[in-house]
Design an enzyme around this catalytic site. Sequence first.
Site, PDB file in Angstrom:
ATOM      1  N   CYS A   1     -21.093  23.054  16.203  1.00  0.00           N
ATOM      2  CA  CYS A   1     -21.189  23.223  17.661  1.00  0.00           C
ATOM      3  C   CYS A   1     -20.092  22.382  18.303  1.00  0.00           C
ATOM      4  CB  CYS A   1     -22.564  22.820  18.177  1.00  0.00           C
ATOM      5  SG  CYS A   1     -23.937  23.591  17.279  1.00  0.00           S
ATOM      6  N   ALA A   2     -18.871  22.599  17.820  1.00  0.00           N
ATOM      7  CA  ALA A   2     -17.772  21.655  18.038  1.00  0.00           C
ATOM      8  C   ALA A   2     -17.105  21.730  19.393  1.00  0.00           C
ATOM      9  CB  ALA A   2     -16.708  21.866  16.948  1.00  0.00           C
ATOM     10  N   ALA A   3     -17.046  22.922  19.992  1.00  0.00           N
ATOM     11  CA  ALA A   3     -16.298  23.071  21.242  1.00  0.00           C
ATOM     12  C   ALA A   3     -16.949  22.245  22.360  1.00  0.00           C
ATOM     13  CB  ALA A   3     -16.238  24.544  21.631  1.00  0.00           C
ATOM     14  N   PRO A   4     -16.125  21.685  23.271  1.00  0.00           N
ATOM     15  CA  PRO A   4     -14.680  21.888  23.467  1.00  0.00           C
ATOM     16  C   PRO A   4     -13.765  21.011  22.632  1.00  0.00           C
ATOM     17  CG  PRO A   4     -15.527  20.554  25.240  1.00  0.00           C
ATOM     18  CD  PRO A   4     -16.718  20.903  24.382  1.00  0.00           C
ATOM     19  N   GLY A   5     -14.326  20.131  21.773  1.00  0.00           N
ATOM     20  CA  GLY A   5     -13.488  19.516  20.769  1.00  0.00           C
ATOM     21  C   GLY A   5     -13.197  18.040  20.888  1.00  0.00           C
ATOM     22  N   GLY A   6     -13.873  17.325  21.760  1.00  0.00           N
ATOM     23  CA  GLY A   6     -13.625  15.889  21.859  1.00  0.00           C
ATOM     24  C   GLY A   6     -13.935  15.158  20.568  1.00  0.00           C
TER      25      GLY A   6
ATOM     26  N   CYS B   1     -26.828  14.944  24.072  1.00  0.00           N
ATOM     27  CA  CYS B   1     -26.764  14.198  25.331  1.00  0.00           C
ATOM     28  C   CYS B   1     -28.017  14.420  26.172  1.00  0.00           C
ATOM     29  CB  CYS B   1     -25.505  14.554  26.119  1.00  0.00           C
ATOM     30  SG  CYS B   1     -25.303  16.323  26.456  1.00  0.00           S
TER      31      CYS B   1
END
Length: 461
Positions: free
Chosen positions: A274-279, A390
């Site tokens: 669930c990587a996006a947006p990639g921070g 979060c």
Amino acid sequence: MVVSEGETGQGSRPKRKTPATIEVEGKPGLEARRTAARLLGAVIDAHTPLDALTDNEHGHPQYLALEPRDRALVRAILASALRHRCTIEKLIGRRLDRPLPPNAHSLSHILHVGAAQILFLDVPDSAAVDLAVTQAKTDPRAARFSNLVNAVLRNIARRKHELAKALETTQDAPAWFAGRLKEIYGREETDTILKAHRVEAPIDFTVKSDPALWAERLGGRVLPNGSVRLDRLSASVPDLPGFSEGAWWVQDAAATLPARLLGDIEGLWVADLCAAPGGKTAQLALEGAKVTAVDLSASRLKRLKSNLDRLSLSAEIVRADVLKWEPERKFDAVLLDAPCSSTGTVRRHPDVPWTKTPEDVAKLADLQRRLLAHALTLIHPSGMVVFSNCSLDPSEGEELVQELLAKRSDVAVDPILPEELPGAEHFVTAEGFLRTTPALTGAEGQLDNIDGFFAARLRLR
């Protein structure tokens, strides 16, 4: 007399526009206020996320039709109207001899948009009132109430001194959200969290190297975790020094902590689910991991790739449903920053309590359980999974992990140690979890004023 919107004759044939009507509709600032009221309705009545409505590529057509300056004004109005919604509702209610009818949605949104400008924005009171009245007059659902709009907003403008008391005695959150926080954190900490939600969060940056240098260039300060913080932006993010050369990316300091729990990952195979947006993908790549970033959304993966390209960082990018993804190899580590209710980010996304429901929280917790169970199948026997999100709700965090441990004897918590997170030691719980909230503050030299986050580190027995 206040009547319902259903009595305003919406079904009648539209009248031909006269020159006077055209002149009114061309009034400077009117379209921005109409858009703000329309989008406020989409958030409150249809539970549409504000980010989707104000996206500069795929946002609401009425919003996209505005000039950049008016878009910024709309965002400011909506942020204030949502952060202080209950306070504004109270102040409006005091000026009415009877409540607005339950279906007077358009009128309510016009009043809230006008009051938000008067109470919280640097907009002349006369302009806020005049445009609200004009908007009411040109809205068939609210035209009969234009005098009421004028009277209520003028009275609020004259009696701004009542705002401080209203803020003191009001919790700016829907009942379900405030009630749930009290169950979890108690009244005192809930009050602190909700007060924090009224204040816009600072902007934190993760820098590739030399935080002190970039703090000086950006006009910010270095935080204990190495992030650089600006209390407010002096320009748009792409116009700031270092953006075009990929020296940093925007990332709340709390969001940097889960990736650090993986330890030394140089040369290791790491999956970011669930990587996006990639921070977090950028964090892992910067630390030298061989990263596979997985997400279902093609548009969000496009943004992830664009971010990595700007930062001159690389990762394998996979578009897949994480629950069905079966890679050919096992990983040394998996970072699962799972989709959640986002209740830890209300300072940045004040629409969250108004677009989510308790049922949403329960559904998202169930999705997280399934994602975590699948993540554990992706590591080899000596690997680890860091699960994070979060959310402020333990049903998406502490309780979820404890339920997993009760059912799975082959899974154990690898306790987080305070010394692993210098400057953030006070966020480590007795159970070895990470828990941050906007209310938690540390001693001098410790990290605070951050989003709500949860993280746990798990291993197979």
